[in-house]
Each structure stands twice: as structure tokens, then as C-alpha cells.
Write an enzyme that holds these catalytic residues in place. Structure first.
Site, mmCIF file in Angstrom:
data_model
loop_
_atom_site.group_PDB
_atom_site.id
_atom_site.type_symbol
_atom_site.label_atom_id
_atom_site.label_comp_id
_atom_site.label_asym_id
_atom_site.label_seq_id
_atom_site.Cartn_x
_atom_site.Cartn_y
_atom_site.Cartn_z
ATOM 1 N N ARG A 1 2.248 19.483 -13.039
ATOM 2 C CA ARG A 1 2.685 20.894 -13.093
ATOM 3 C C ARG A 1 2.669 21.495 -11.688
ATOM 4 O O ARG A 1 1.773 21.217 -10.897
ATOM 5 C CB ARG A 1 1.749 21.697 -13.996
ATOM 6 N N GLU B 1 -17.001 19.826 -22.569
ATOM 7 C CA GLU B 1 -16.411 20.868 -23.416
ATOM 8 C C GLU B 1 -16.779 20.664 -24.875
ATOM 9 O O GLU B 1 -16.948 21.624 -25.630
ATOM 10 C CB GLU B 1 -14.878 20.837 -23.278
#
Ligand code: ADP
Length: 396
Positions: A239, A383
């Protein structure tokens, strides 16, 4: 008795699962069903550090993959009996979710309403929730949102300087992502510093395939680099991060690109991959740099330069800094990226301990700065543990 949480991360073509022990964050059993909906669907899992594979039909759906996961859990009966909740990673919680929520029909509807803003992620998350509720009907299901940690950002930080109606009518604003990771490493840093989290000013850089950086002032997120979608900000694996907002119109009007092609270009063909013309993988590029590949060096130089700029700008807004934290696959492992970033920040009070920097990798966490520096940590993120700890709050 130990209590475990089944943590599910359902993507558009994959389901990651992990059984997490809620007190310690350890994952005795975890696995991945991938290439769902294609002929090459496959499933593998790891039990106590041994890798196994199991049958998954070709073209497997999310529901079929979850059935295989449920059957796998049945093989480890003692462990499975100690699962008390299911935690779901949900990418976009919009402005509705500032905290994790027990999933009911209203929550599902709100996740669905947010799908417009996360078309690749939220529908897959929701499909996973529906399948998992069918497969594990007796457990509480909890949604943990990637965006929730950033709901403390002030309006002047989260708004774009666009006509205000776009925010009022269409919720166009910056949301931030990777919240659970930033939350986790920020708390770990506060613990290591032996300071109350609510007294800490931190900058946390999550550098993986996707990259983001967060400014945390007095224990609250006040800014982050990912925006309305996970495309803004730092240079990432594929990206672009920040670009001139006029570029898409230029590509469409002057170069004849379709809207889809522009979106694909910015999300999938840019970043480290696009510049290096080689790979989105930091390890490959570091190896190429060693062998003298100038294009690979340019890609990493751009990655580092953008990161340095963001650290500088967040230093300006966060107040007297307690620590800078690196995490994510690159942040946790790449001594090269950390060293070349910090080398440009000497005048702002940062200096690495070269030996500690070289040693800190492969899941280790700790201080990598020398004593005269602002503290710099590399911290292995977890996470799943954040999701497990939130989910267990709703266990019966
Ligand atoms: P994701 O965002 O997909 O979860 P990860 O956090 O796993 O990604 O990060 C993937 C990135 O981490 C890749 O660019 C990979 O090259 C990089 N990485 C992993 N290990 C190392 C290492 N030892 N040295 C440098 N980069 C590494």
C-alpha cells in the site's frame, strides 16, 4: 482452572484461530484455514509447537472451515472444555463501538452498517460471526474492534479538512486500525517503565505488511496514521500510504485508469513492492540491499524516511515522551529498519544500543536504546491476547 478463549480472525478468504489462555496470553493451539472459496483451500494447525494439517474440502466455505476447526477442537477435549468465550476480531467499528461488545442482533446490524466503509473486511468478519455462532451456540461471542482504541482521538485530529457535511452525513473521518496491537504494546511499555498507563506519552509503530503509527498522550490515543481506510500514512508492503489526493483523478482522467485499477494500484501494487519492483517482504529487500540492489534500497529508504517524518510529527503533539515502541513483523524483527530509522533521530534524543537492537527479534521484547536515549522498545505484539482478555469479561 485455566480459562481459554477461542479467538477468530475471519478474512475474506481465510480464518485464523487461536485458543488463548486468558491470564498469560499463551496459545497452545492455533491454526489457519486459507484460500477459502478456491480449489486450493487448505487447513493447518499447530498444537504445542507441532504443526499438523487436516482435510478441508476444495472450495470450502467459511462454515465448512469452522466445522473443521470445531472438529479439530474436539480432538483436544480437555483444552476445549475450558473454552469460555469466543472473541472475534472485527476490523471496523465505525463511531458506534468505543469498546468490545457482546454480540447480539443489534451489534451485528451495526457491524453490517459499517461494511460500506470496510467492504473487504466487515462482511467477512460478520460471515465468520454467523458461522461461529452456529458452530459454538453455547458460548458468548464478543466483537473486538480494530478501530475502538482510536475513538479517543480529538475531532481536530480525526476530521479531514473537507466540507463538514461529509462527516455529518457519511461519517467520513479518520478511524485508525491495528488498535488492539497499539493498545497491547503501549501497555507493555508502560509496565516496563513501571508507570501508570494514564501518565504515559508514547509513540507506537506497528510495522507489518500493513503499517501504522500512533500518538498516545496520557494513556489516550490522540492520533494515528491509518485513516478512513487502512491506506493512509506510512509506506506499507503493497500500500502506498500518503499520496497527493489528486493523483487518483490524474490517473483516471489523464492515463485512462479505471476506478478499480486505481484502487488495486494503491492497495496491492504500491508500497515496498511497487517501488522495489521485487517484493513486499522486508526480509527479501534487506537481503537484496546487502547484494547491492539499489531499487530495493530506495524502497526501504522511502519506508524509513516516511516513518521518521511521522515520528517527528507525533513527537510534536504527544508532549514529553516516555517511550517509542516498535512492533509488528518488521518492528519486532528488523534491526536494519530500526537502526536506520533511529540514526536519523539522534538530534531528537534517540540513540540505539547497537547490540541490544541486533539481539531483539523472534518474539523477544525489551529495551533497545542506550541509557542516555529516550527509551526505545521492540515489543512482540499479541492482538489475540487483547481479544481474549476482552472476550472473557463476558464469560458466564
Ligand atoms: P501482517 O501485517 O500480515 O500481520 P506481519 O506483522 O507478520 O504482517 O509482518 C510481515 C513483515 O514482517 C514482512 O515484511 C516480513 O518481511 C517482516 N519480517 C518478518 N521477520 C523479519 C525479519 N527477521 N527481518 C525483517 N523483516 C521481517
Amino acid at each position: 482452572m485455566d480459562q481459554y478463549v477461542l479467538v477468530l480472525n475471519c478474512g475474506s478468504s481465510s480464518i485464523k484461530f487461536a485458543i488463548i489462555e486468558a491470564k498469560t496470553g499463551t496459545a497452545p493451539l492455533h491454526g489457519l484455514a486459507e484460500n477459502l472459496g478456491t480449489v486450493s483451500s487448505k487447513f493447518g494447525f499447530n498444537y504445542q509447537n507441532k504443526q499438523h494439517s487436516a482435510e478441508l474440502p476444495a472450495d470450502a466455505s467459511h462454515q465448512q472451515a469452522l466445522t473443521v476447526i470445531a472438529n479439530t477442537l474436539k480432538k483436544f477435549e480437555t483444552l476445549s472444555q475450558q473454552i469460555v468465550a469466543v472473541g472475534h476480531r472485527v476490523v471496523h467499528g465505525g463511531e458506534t463501538f468505543t469498546h468490545s461488545s457482546l454480540i447480539d442482533d443489534d451489534v451485528k446490524q451495526a457491524i453490517e452498517q459499517t461494511s460500506l466503509m470496510a467492504p473487504l473486511h466487515n462482511p467477512a468478519n460478520l460471515a465468520g460471526i454467523n458461522s461461529a455462532q452456529t458452530t459454538f451456540p453455547d458460548l458468548p461471542h464478543v466483537a473486538v474492534f480494530d478501530t475502538a482504541f482510536f475513538q479517543t482521538m480529538p475531532k481536530h485530529a480525526y476530521l479531514y479538512a473537507l466540507p463538514y457535511e461529509l462527516y455529518q452525513q457519511h461519517h467520513i473521518r479518520r478511524y485508525g486500525f491495528h488498535g488492539s496491537s497499539h493498545y497491547f504494546v503501549a501497555h507493555e511499555a508502560a509496565n516496563a517503565l513501571k508507570k501508570e498507563f494514564s501518565n504515559c506519552n508514547l509513540i507506537t509503530a506497528h510495522l507489518g505488511n500493513g503499517c501504522s503509527i500512533a500518538a498516545i498522550k496520557q494513556g489516550k490515543a490522540i492520533d494515528t496514521s491509518l485513516g478512513f481506510t487502512p491506506l493512509e500514512g506510512l509506506v506499507m508492503g503493497t500500500r502506498s500510504g500518503d499520496i497527493d489526493p489528486s493523483l487518483p483523478t490524474y490517473l483516471i482522467e489523464q492515463l485512462g485508469y479505471s476506478v478499480d485499477k486505481v484502487s488495486h494500484l494503491l492497495n496491492n501494487e504500491s508500497g515496498l513492492l511497487g517501488v522495489s519492483k521485487l517484493s513486499n517482504d522486508c526480509r527479501t529487500l534487506e537481503q537484496e540491499v546487502k547484494e547491492g540492489n539499489q531499487q530495493a534500497k530506495l524502497a526501504l529508504d522511502m519506508f524509513i524516511y516516511r516513518l521518521v517524518k511521522y515520528i517527528g510529527s507525533y513527537l510534536a503533539v504527544v508532549g514529553p515522551l516516555d517511550a517509542l515502541v516498535f512492533t509488528g513483523g518488521i518492528g519486532e524483527n528488523s534491526a536494519y529498519i530500526r537502526e536506520n530509522t533511529i540514526n536519523q533521530l539522534g538530534h531528537l534524543g534517540f540513540q540505539l544500543d547497537i547490540d541490544k537492537n541486533l539481539e531483539m527479534r523472534f518474539g523477544q521484547s525489551g529495551l533497545i536504546s542506550c541509557s542516555s536515549s529516550n527509551p526505545i522498545f521492540a515489543i512482540a505484539t499479541n492482538e489475540e491476547w487483547v481479544i481474549a482478555k476482552d472476550a472473557i469479561q463476558f464469560a458466564h
